[in-house]
Design an enzyme around this catalytic site. Structure first.
Site, short mmCIF file in Angstrom:
data_model
loop_
_atom_site.label_atom_id
_atom_site.label_comp_id
_atom_site.label_asym_id
_atom_site.label_seq_id
_atom_site.Cartn_x
_atom_site.Cartn_y
_atom_site.Cartn_z
N GLY A 1 0.86 -1.04 0.06
CA GLY A 1 -0.10 0.10 0.02
C GLY A 1 0.90 1.05 0.08
N HIS A 2 1.06 1.93 -1.23
CA HIS A 2 1.95 3.18 -1.24
C HIS A 2 1.02 4.08 -1.12
CE1 HIS A 2 5.12 0.19 -2.88
NE2 HIS A 2 4.81 -0.33 -1.91
N THR B 1 7.55 -11.74 3.78
CA THR B 1 6.41 -12.06 2.65
C THR B 1 7.20 -13.16 1.64
OG1 THR B 1 5.21 -10.88 0.75
CG2 THR B 1 7.66 -10.27 0.95
N THR C 1 -2.98 -0.86 3.57
CA THR C 1 -3.58 -1.98 2.92
C THR C 1 -4.71 -2.52 3.78
OG1 THR C 1 -1.90 -2.51 1.45
CG2 THR C 1 -3.59 -4.32 1.79
P1 GDP Z 1 5.26 2.58 1.44
O1 GDP Z 1 4.37 1.66 1.66
O2 GDP Z 1 6.38 2.73 1.79
O3 GDP Z 1 5.00 3.60 0.38
O4 GDP Z 1 4.51 3.77 2.84
P2 GDP Z 1 2.90 3.80 3.25
O5 GDP Z 1 2.43 4.66 2.29
O6 GDP Z 1 2.47 2.41 3.38
O7 GDP Z 1 3.37 4.44 4.62
C1 GDP Z 1 4.01 5.77 4.60
C2 GDP Z 1 3.04 6.71 5.56
O8 GDP Z 1 3.84 8.01 5.98
C3 GDP Z 1 1.96 7.27 4.76
O9 GDP Z 1 0.78 7.51 5.04
C4 GDP Z 1 2.75 8.61 4.00
O10 GDP Z 1 1.67 9.49 3.52
C5 GDP Z 1 3.38 9.04 5.13
N1 GDP Z 1 4.59 9.71 5.23
C6 GDP Z 1 5.69 9.43 4.21
N2 GDP Z 1 6.68 10.22 4.53
C7 GDP Z 1 6.24 11.12 5.64
C8 GDP Z 1 7.08 12.18 6.23
O11 GDP Z 1 8.13 12.14 6.14
N3 GDP Z 1 6.60 12.34 7.45
C9 GDP Z 1 5.03 11.86 7.82
N4 GDP Z 1 4.73 12.60 9.01
N5 GDP Z 1 4.31 11.13 7.11
C10 GDP Z 1 5.19 10.75 6.12
P1 IMO Z 2 4.59 -1.93 1.66
O1 IMO Z 2 4.82 -2.08 0.17
C1 IMO Z 2 4.29 -3.74 5.54
C2 IMO Z 2 3.69 -7.90 5.79
C3 IMO Z 2 2.53 -8.62 6.32
C4 IMO Z 2 2.83 -9.88 7.15
C5 IMO Z 2 4.01 -10.32 6.29
C6 IMO Z 2 3.34 -11.46 4.90
O2 IMO Z 2 3.32 -1.19 1.71
O3 IMO Z 2 5.62 -1.59 2.32
P2 IMO Z 2 1.83 -11.19 2.59
O4 IMO Z 2 0.58 -10.66 2.63
O5 IMO Z 2 2.99 -10.51 2.11
O6 IMO Z 2 2.09 -12.59 2.74
O7 IMO Z 2 2.23 -10.86 4.26
O8 IMO Z 2 4.34 -9.34 5.32
N1 IMO Z 2 3.41 -7.03 4.58
C7 IMO Z 2 3.81 -5.70 4.71
N2 IMO Z 2 3.94 -5.07 5.84
N3 IMO Z 2 4.20 -3.08 4.15
C8 IMO Z 2 3.75 -3.96 3.01
O9 IMO Z 2 3.89 -3.36 1.90
C9 IMO Z 2 3.55 -5.42 3.49
N4 IMO Z 2 3.39 -6.14 2.62
C10 IMO Z 2 3.19 -7.32 3.15
O10 IMO Z 2 1.84 -7.54 7.13
O11 IMO Z 2 3.39 -9.58 8.32
MG MG Z 3 2.83 0.51 2.64
#
Ligand code: GDP
Ligand code: IMO
Ligand code: MG
Length: 439
Positions: A40-41, A238, A299
């Site tokens: 989940g990005h 994962t 996610t």
């Molecule tokens: P990803 O899976 O690595 O793309 O990261 P996620 O989107 O799952 O989680 C990162 C969260 O932190 C998101 O809600 C972003 O909007 C937020 N985020 C990213 N960079 C920063 C930062 O520098 N400061 C704060 N406060 N939030 C951030």
């Molecule tokens: P992004 O790209 C954080 C974790 C799950 C679980 C383990 C295995 O947003 O950083 P899976 O469904 O892949 O078999 O689950 O990996 N996991 C993540 N944790 N960010 C993710 O992706 C993840 N994708 C899987 O929570 O512990």
């Molecule tokens: Mg994420």
């Protein structure tokens, strides 16, 4: 122009989406190379939030070539829903290309993921239950169904039958589930095939041709190094390789096409799902950081576990990925702490000390962190746009990290918004406007 890999160097959710979106401004192609919609990005731009699961995080740049590589596992329902949602929000998705060799998540993969977790009970991994593990398992068992199979009804049906046969026993309790009906499944997946056909391509060639034209390619990782199936905290991982080396395999390029590897880390640690987390915090401080950082899964919505920054694990990630630069996100979340701790060593049972990430699972499960205490700061960092704007203590915190792992910090996150960043001298080469780079 270089190929640059963006990867998470913790347990995921480090901010890869935001960094990829930023670099995509200069890039010609953005390629996702592993994982699936377990990712989940998040991208926050102009007050609007985007949560992408399969789509490369360059897709918000109109017409940008965005590739879903062969190493990704695709749930076609999620993909088509994501396409619909982007179109609804007036995003031009014409630059999307999908590898014909990428594997598909089928309804039975999701059921098996669920069933596997339920069977494990207390020992469960805490997967996202999106069918990721069973899909990669079928890929390795050579029973996978690929994007190209969607384009031929006969082949698709044959492959579904072959894939289902060895799973009869494990799927017994779902025997009457309409999702598993051969005809229904085939028709549903053919419909997805019609939808995505215009995007299907030989993506490895597309990337190679772009490299030949000297273009900039961003390879966007999902998950993080400590979730790597080979190098992470197995079995709490994962089912793919989120390390940088996997960019070659999952995009179909050679190692020499990668010039830079940027590792994304939060200024502290988080983990979602089960498994060891040596610097984990609980109590009011964990709650405070979770709230300040909005640490709830993109996610699954699950509350993320929170801890101090683990430099033993970070050094391990530097080694596994040949990092050329670090991006430290969420520095703003640490404001208001009198003292900040960073883990510089592990202590195991019998007072054993570990400077390196332990290779033995039992050892890893019992270690606790030893910490160096660094001064905190009270200032709000969200308006800082250059290193000089940061309080002295924040600069020292970053310097300590960079010195410890011997990798320079290229970019610092001070808020979720795409403009809430500080480019350092080390990141200047990737930044569009040199004026914003601090001396
Ligand atoms: P990803 O899976 O690595 O793309 O990261 P996620 O989107 O799952 O989680 C990162 C969260 O932190 C998101 O809600 C972003 O909007 C937020 N985020 C990213 N960079 C920063 C930062 O520098 N400061 C704060 N406060 N939030 C951030
Ligand atoms: P992004 O790209 C954080 C974790 C799950 C679980 C383990 C295995 O947003 O950083 P899976 O469904 O892949 O078999 O689950 O990996 N996991 C993540 N944790 N960010 C993710 O992706 C993840 N994708 C899987 O929570 O512990
Ligand atoms: Mg994420």
């Amino acid at each position: 122009m270089p190929g640059i890999v963006i990867i998470g160097v913790q347990w995921g959710d480090e901010g890869k989406g935001k960094v990829t979106d930023l670099l995509a401004e200069r890039a010609d192609v953005v390629v996702r190379f592993q994982g699936g919609n377990n990712a989940g990005h998040t991208i926050v731009r102009g007050g609007e939030t985007w949560k992408l699961h399969l789509m490369p995080s360059g897709i918000l740049h109109p017409g940008k070539l965005c590739v879903i590589g062969n190493g990704v596992v695709i749930d076609p329902k999620v993909l088509t829903d994501e396409l619909d949602e982007l179109r609804r929000r007036q995003v031009d998705t014409s630059g999307l290309r999908i590898s014909a060799n990428a594997h598909l998540i089928m309804p039975y993969h999701k059921l098996l993921d669920d069933a596997g977790e339920i069977k494990l009970g207390k020992l469960q991994i805490g997967t996202t239950r999106r069918g990721i593990g069973p899909c990669y398992a079928d890929k390795a068992a050579r029973l996978g169904i690929r994007v190209q199979d969607l384009l031929d009804e006969k082949i698709l049906k044959k492959k579904i039958v072959a894939a289902l046969e060895p799973k009869r026993l494990s799927l017994r309790e779902y025997a009457k589930d309409p999702q598993l009906d051969l005809q229904t499944m085939t028709e549903e997946y053919l419909t997805y095939g019609h939808r995505i056909e215009p995007y299907v391509a030989d993506t490895s060639r597309i990337v190679l041709e772009a490299l030949d034209r000297d273009e900039l390619i961003v390879f966007e990782g999902a998950q993080g190094t400590l979730l790597d199936i080979d190098h992470g905290t197995y079995p709490f991982v994962t089912s793919s390789n989120p390390v940088a080396g996997a960019a070659c395999i999952g995009a179909g390029v050679g190692p020499k096409d990668i010039d830079e590897v940027w590792g994304i880390t939060k200024a502290y640690g988080t983990r979602v799902g089960a498994g060891p987390f040596p610097t984990e915090l609980d109590g009011p401080l964990a709650d405070e950081l979770r709230d300040r950082g909005g640490e709830y899964g993109t996610t699954t919505g699950r509350a993320r576990r929170v801890g101090w920054l683990d430099l033993v694990a970070l050094r391990y990630a530097v080694r596994l990925n040949s990092l050329t630069a670090l991006v430290v996100t969420k520095l703003d979340v640490l404001s208001g702490q009198r003292v900040l701790k960073v883990c510089t060593r592990y202590r195991g049972e019998d007072e054993a000390e570990f400077d390196h990430f332990p290779w033995h699972q039992t050892v890893l499960h019992h270690v606790v962190g030893e910490y160096r205490e660094l001064p905190g700061w009270n200032e709000d960092l969200r308006d800082c746009r250059s290193e000089d704007d940061l309080p002295e203590a924040a600069r020292s915190y970053l310097q300590f990290i960079a010195d410890f792992v011997r990798v320079p910090v290229a970019l610092i996150g001070v808020g979720p918004g795409r403009d809430e960043v500080i480019w350092t001298r080390a990141g200047a080469g990737m930044h569009g406007s040199a004026a914003a780079v601090t001396a």
